[in-house]
Design a protein around this motif. Structure first.
Motif, PDB file in Angstrom:
ATOM      1  N   GLY A  14      51.029  42.626  40.212  1.00  0.00           N
ATOM      2  CA  GLY A  14      51.202  42.912  41.630  1.00  0.00           C
ATOM      3  C   GLY A  14      49.898  42.859  42.403  1.00  0.00           C
ATOM      4  O   GLY A  14      49.858  42.343  43.526  1.00  0.00           O
ATOM      5  N   TYR A  15      48.825  43.387  41.816  1.00  0.00           N
ATOM      6  CA  TYR A  15      47.526  43.349  42.496  1.00  0.00           C
ATOM      7  C   TYR A  15      46.979  41.926  42.568  1.00  0.00           C
ATOM      8  O   TYR A  15      46.349  41.544  43.565  1.00  0.00           O
ATOM      9  CB  TYR A  15      46.539  44.282  41.808  1.00  0.00           C
ATOM     10  CG  TYR A  15      46.767  45.731  42.160  1.00  0.00           C
ATOM     11  CD1 TYR A  15      46.443  46.212  43.427  1.00  0.00           C
ATOM     12  CD2 TYR A  15      47.328  46.606  41.244  1.00  0.00           C
ATOM     13  CE1 TYR A  15      46.667  47.542  43.766  1.00  0.00           C
ATOM     14  CE2 TYR A  15      47.557  47.943  41.567  1.00  0.00           C
ATOM     15  CZ  TYR A  15      47.222  48.400  42.833  1.00  0.00           C
ATOM     16  OH  TYR A  15      47.447  49.710  43.171  1.00  0.00           O
ATOM     17  N   LEU A  16      47.211  41.135  41.528  1.00  0.00           N
ATOM     18  CA  LEU A  16      46.807  39.730  41.583  1.00  0.00           C
ATOM     19  C   LEU A  16      47.580  38.992  42.671  1.00  0.00           C
ATOM     20  O   LEU A  16      47.024  38.176  43.400  1.00  0.00           O
ATOM     21  CB  LEU A  16      47.045  39.059  40.230  1.00  0.00           C
ATOM     22  CG  LEU A  16      46.147  39.474  39.070  1.00  0.00           C
ATOM     23  CD1 LEU A  16      46.625  38.823  37.771  1.00  0.00           C
ATOM     24  CD2 LEU A  16      44.693  39.099  39.337  1.00  0.00           C
ATOM     25  N   GLN A  17      48.854  39.301  42.778  1.00  0.00           N
ATOM     26  CA  GLN A  17      49.698  38.646  43.774  1.00  0.00           C
ATOM     27  C   GLN A  17      49.243  38.989  45.189  1.00  0.00           C
ATOM     28  O   GLN A  17      49.451  38.204  46.132  1.00  0.00           O
ATOM     29  CB  GLN A  17      51.158  39.055  43.579  1.00  0.00           C
ATOM     30  CG  GLN A  17      52.160  38.240  44.374  1.00  0.00           C
ATOM     31  CD  GLN A  17      53.589  38.538  43.972  1.00  0.00           C
ATOM     32  OE1 GLN A  17      53.840  39.410  43.131  1.00  0.00           O
ATOM     33  NE2 GLN A  17      54.533  37.835  44.552  1.00  0.00           N
ATOM     34  N   GLY A  18      48.606  40.136  45.358  1.00  0.00           N
ATOM     35  CA  GLY A  18      48.131  40.547  46.663  1.00  0.00           C
ATOM     36  C   GLY A  18      46.899  39.800  47.145  1.00  0.00           C
ATOM     37  O   GLY A  18      46.501  39.944  48.301  1.00  0.00           O
ATOM     38  N   LEU A  19      46.283  39.005  46.263  1.00  0.00           N
ATOM     39  CA  LEU A  19      45.116  38.204  46.641  1.00  0.00           C
ATOM     40  C   LEU A  19      45.587  36.817  47.063  1.00  0.00           C
ATOM     41  O   LEU A  19      46.250  36.133  46.298  1.00  0.00           O
ATOM     42  CB  LEU A  19      44.147  38.078  45.460  1.00  0.00           C
ATOM     43  CG  LEU A  19      43.610  39.391  44.881  1.00  0.00           C
ATOM     44  CD1 LEU A  19      42.766  39.099  43.651  1.00  0.00           C
ATOM     45  CD2 LEU A  19      42.794  40.153  45.912  1.00  0.00           C
ATOM     46  N   SER A  20      45.237  36.403  48.262  1.00  0.00           N
ATOM     47  CA  SER A  20      45.711  35.113  48.751  1.00  0.00           C
ATOM     48  C   SER A  20      44.559  34.283  49.287  1.00  0.00           C
ATOM     49  O   SER A  20      43.436  34.768  49.474  1.00  0.00           O
ATOM     50  CB  SER A  20      46.763  35.313  49.857  1.00  0.00           C
ATOM     51  OG  SER A  20      46.210  36.048  50.935  1.00  0.00           O
ATOM     52  N   ALA A  21      44.842  33.015  49.537  1.00  0.00           N
ATOM     53  CA  ALA A  21      43.881  32.062  50.105  1.00  0.00           C
ATOM     54  C   ALA A  21      42.588  32.070  49.285  1.00  0.00           C
ATOM     55  O   ALA A  21      42.639  31.958  48.059  1.00  0.00           O
ATOM     56  CB  ALA A  21      43.626  32.373  51.571  1.00  0.00           C
ATOM     57  N   ASN A  22      41.447  32.240  49.934  1.00  0.00           N
ATOM     58  CA  ASN A  22      40.160  32.154  49.229  1.00  0.00           C
ATOM     59  C   ASN A  22      39.888  33.349  48.319  1.00  0.00           C
ATOM     60  O   ASN A  22      38.935  33.319  47.538  1.00  0.00           O
ATOM     61  CB  ASN A  22      39.015  32.021  50.241  1.00  0.00           C
ATOM     62  CG  ASN A  22      38.869  30.612  50.764  1.00  0.00           C
ATOM     63  OD1 ASN A  22      39.343  29.657  50.158  1.00  0.00           O
ATOM     64  ND2 ASN A  22      38.216  30.470  51.908  1.00  0.00           N
ATOM     65  N   ARG A  23      40.702  34.398  48.394  1.00  0.00           N
ATOM     66  CA  ARG A  23      40.527  35.561  47.526  1.00  0.00           C
ATOM     67  C   ARG A  23      41.348  35.448  46.242  1.00  0.00           C
ATOM     68  O   ARG A  23      41.235  36.304  45.350  1.00  0.00           O
ATOM     69  CB  ARG A  23      40.900  36.847  48.257  1.00  0.00           C
ATOM     70  CG  ARG A  23      40.045  37.143  49.479  1.00  0.00           C
ATOM     71  CD  ARG A  23      40.442  38.448  50.151  1.00  0.00           C
ATOM     72  NE  ARG A  23      39.992  39.596  49.369  1.00  0.00           N
ATOM     73  CZ  ARG A  23      40.794  40.534  48.879  1.00  0.00           C
ATOM     74  NH1 ARG A  23      42.116  40.441  49.054  1.00  0.00           N
ATOM     75  NH2 ARG A  23      40.312  41.552  48.205  1.00  0.00           N
ATOM     76  N   ALA A  24      42.162  34.431  46.113  1.00  0.00           N
ATOM     77  CA  ALA A  24      43.060  34.314  44.967  1.00  0.00           C
ATOM     78  C   ALA A  24      42.293  34.083  43.672  1.00  0.00           C
ATOM     79  O   ALA A  24      41.292  33.373  43.631  1.00  0.00           O
ATOM     80  CB  ALA A  24      44.040  33.176  45.190  1.00  0.00           C
ATOM     81  N   LEU A  25      42.786  34.696  42.590  1.00  0.00           N
ATOM     82  CA  LEU A  25      42.230  34.487  41.258  1.00  0.00           C
ATOM     83  C   LEU A  25      43.119  33.526  40.482  1.00  0.00           C
ATOM     84  O   LEU A  25      44.347  33.533  40.637  1.00  0.00           O
ATOM     85  CB  LEU A  25      42.109  35.809  40.505  1.00  0.00           C
ATOM     86  CG  LEU A  25      41.273  36.908  41.179  1.00  0.00           C
ATOM     87  CD1 LEU A  25      41.162  38.126  40.257  1.00  0.00           C
ATOM     88  CD2 LEU A  25      39.895  36.400  41.572  1.00  0.00           C
ATOM     89  N   ASN A  26      42.502  32.714  39.635  1.00  0.00           N
ATOM     90  CA  ASN A  26      43.235  31.709  38.862  1.00  0.00           C
ATOM     91  C   ASN A  26      43.500  32.109  37.426  1.00  0.00           C
ATOM     92  O   ASN A  26      44.527  31.724  36.850  1.00  0.00           O
ATOM     93  CB  ASN A  26      42.464  30.384  38.855  1.00  0.00           C
ATOM     94  CG  ASN A  26      42.114  29.895  40.233  1.00  0.00           C
ATOM     95  OD1 ASN A  26      40.997  30.097  40.697  1.00  0.00           O
ATOM     96  ND2 ASN A  26      43.067  29.270  40.914  1.00  0.00           N
ATOM     97  N   LEU A  27      42.571  32.848  36.844  1.00  0.00           N
ATOM     98  CA  LEU A  27      42.684  33.175  35.417  1.00  0.00           C
ATOM     99  C   LEU A  27      41.760  34.323  35.077  1.00  0.00           C
ATOM    100  O   LEU A  27      40.940  34.751  35.898  1.00  0.00           O
ATOM    101  CB  LEU A  27      42.343  31.965  34.544  1.00  0.00           C
ATOM    102  CG  LEU A  27      40.862  31.544  34.428  1.00  0.00           C
ATOM    103  CD1 LEU A  27      40.694  30.588  33.248  1.00  0.00           C
ATOM    104  CD2 LEU A  27      40.333  30.899  35.696  1.00  0.00           C
ATOM    105  N   GLY A  28      41.894  34.819  33.849  1.00  0.00           N
ATOM    106  CA  GLY A  28      41.014  35.893  33.413  1.00  0.00           C
ATOM    107  C   GLY A  28      41.341  36.327  31.999  1.00  0.00           C
ATOM    108  O   GLY A  28      42.214  35.757  31.333  1.00  0.00           O
ATOM    109  N   CYS A  29      40.639  37.362  31.546  1.00  0.00           N
ATOM    110  CA  CYS A  29      40.817  37.842  30.183  1.00  0.00           C
ATOM    111  C   CYS A  29      40.558  39.335  30.120  1.00  0.00           C
ATOM    112  O   CYS A  29      39.555  39.826  30.649  1.00  0.00           O
ATOM    113  CB  CYS A  29      39.858  37.104  29.240  1.00  0.00           C
ATOM    114  SG  CYS A  29      40.009  37.588  27.505  1.00  0.00           S
ATOM    115  N   VAL A  30      41.451  40.050  29.487  1.00  0.00           N
ATOM    116  CA  VAL A  30      41.250  41.441  29.102  1.00  0.00           C
ATOM    117  C   VAL A  30      41.207  41.419  27.572  1.00  0.00           C
ATOM    118  O   VAL A  30      42.240  41.277  26.919  1.00  0.00           O
ATOM    119  CB  VAL A  30      42.382  42.349  29.615  1.00  0.00           C
ATOM    120  CG1 VAL A  30      42.080  43.805  29.284  1.00  0.00           C
ATOM    121  CG2 VAL A  30      42.578  42.173  31.117  1.00  0.00           C
TER     122      VAL A  30
END
Length: 249
Positions: free
Chosen positions: A177-193
Motif C-alpha cells: 500500500g505504501y509503495l502504491q502511494g508513490l507516483s510519477a517521479n517518486r515511484a519505486l521499481n524494485l527493492g530487497c528486504v
C-alpha cells in the motif's frame, strides 16, 4: 588405503544461499554492534554497495553519491547510485562522496536497516530529486565511423534496500500500500528486504498495481537478477553533452 571421498561441487542455489546468509549476518552485526546512527548507516550502505559491485557486470559503477545536472542543480544525497563511466565523465569525489552527472545514472536506491512508511517516503523523495534533473543526450561516434542519433534518456530506476521489515506480514498489504502511494517521479521499481524477500513492481497504473515478491531464502539473488535484467533492458545511458557542462568553466 582408504579412498578419498569425491567432493560434490556446490549447486548454483547453494552458492546463492551462502552469499545471502553472509550478507544478512553482516548487516545484522552492523545493526547490533554499531551504536552511532551515522556510522551504522554508513556500514549498512557499504555492505550493499560491496554486494552490487561483486555481482553486477563491471560496466555498472556503484557509489554513494549526489547527482548533478548541467545547470548545476543537485539531487539529495543518494545512498547508492548505479551509473555509467563509459560515456560520462566523473565530476568530483571527496571523502568517499561522489558527484555524478545526471546523464550517467541508471538507478538509485535508499538503504535502511528496516522498512518503515517514513523510509519508503524518503526513498520516493530521493528518487524524485534525481529524476527531475536535466539530462542531455549527445551523439556517439563509433570506431567504424558511424554516428548515432542521440537517444532519449531512459527512466531512472529507483528502489529501497533493507535488512528487515517489522510489519506482521513483512511483504504484505501494508508494504504494498505504501509503495502504491508513490507516483510519477517518486515511484519505486524494485527493492530487497534481505530477511523476507525481493520485490519488483510489474504494473503501476491508476487502476491497478501489481508486484512480484520472491521467497525469503532467495531474496538477495532474486533482487540482483531482477536488477540486472532491468538494467539490460535500459541499454546504454545517453552520451553526455560535454559543452553543456563546460559552459560553467
Amino acid at each position: 588405503m582408504a579412498k578419498k571421498k569425491t567432493q560434490t561441487p556446490p549447486s548454483l542455489s547453494e552458492l546463492f544461499e551462502g552469499y545471502q546468509k553472509g550478507l544478512i549476518a553482516n548487516l545484522g552485526i552492523s545493526r547490533k554492534l554499531i551504536t552511532h546512527p551515522v556510522a551504522k548507516g554508513d556500514a549498512t550502505e557499504l555492505r550493499w554497495i560491496k554486494m552490487l559491485r561483486t555481482y553486477l557486470p563491471t560496466r555498472y559503477q556503484v557509489e554513494r553519491a549526489f547527482v548533478i545536472d548541467s545547470d548545476g542543480t543537485l539531487s539529495q544525497q543518494q545512498d547508492l547510485v548505479i551509473f555509467d563511466r563509459h560515456f560520462s565523465l566523473f565530476i568530483f569525489e571527496h571523502e568517499g562522496v561522489a558527484y555524478i552527472p545526471a546523464e550517467s545514472v541508471y538507478a538509485v536506491f535508499e538503504v535502511k536497516p528496516e522498512i518503515t512508511p517514513k523510509y519508503i517516503g524518503y526513498a520516493g523523495d530521493k528518487a524524485e530529486s534525481v529524476r527531475r534533473l536535466k539530462r542531455t543526450s549527445g551523439r556517439i561516434v563509433q570506431a567504424g565511423g558511424d554516428v548515432h542519433t542521440p537517444k532519449p534518456p531512459p527512466q531512472i530506476l529507483a528502489g529501497i534496500l533493507a535488512l528487515d521489515c517489522k510489519w506482521k506480514e513483512p511483504m504484505g498489504a501494508n508494504f504494498k500500500g505504501y509503495l502504491q502511494g508513490l507516483s510519477a517521479n517518486r515511484a519505486l521499481n524494485l527493492g530487497c528486504v534481505a530477511r523476507h524477500g525481493a520485490f519488483e513492481i510489474t504494473d503501476a497504473t491508476p487502476t491497478s498495481f501489481t508486484w512480484d515478491v520472491s521467497r525469503p531464502d532467495t531474496a538477495v539473488m532474486s533482487f540482483v537478477l531482477t536488477l540486472t535484467r532491468l538494467l539490460q533492458k535500459m541499454g546504454t545511458v545517453p552520451a553526455i553533452q560535454i559543452e553543456e557542462y563546460a559552459k560553467h568553466l
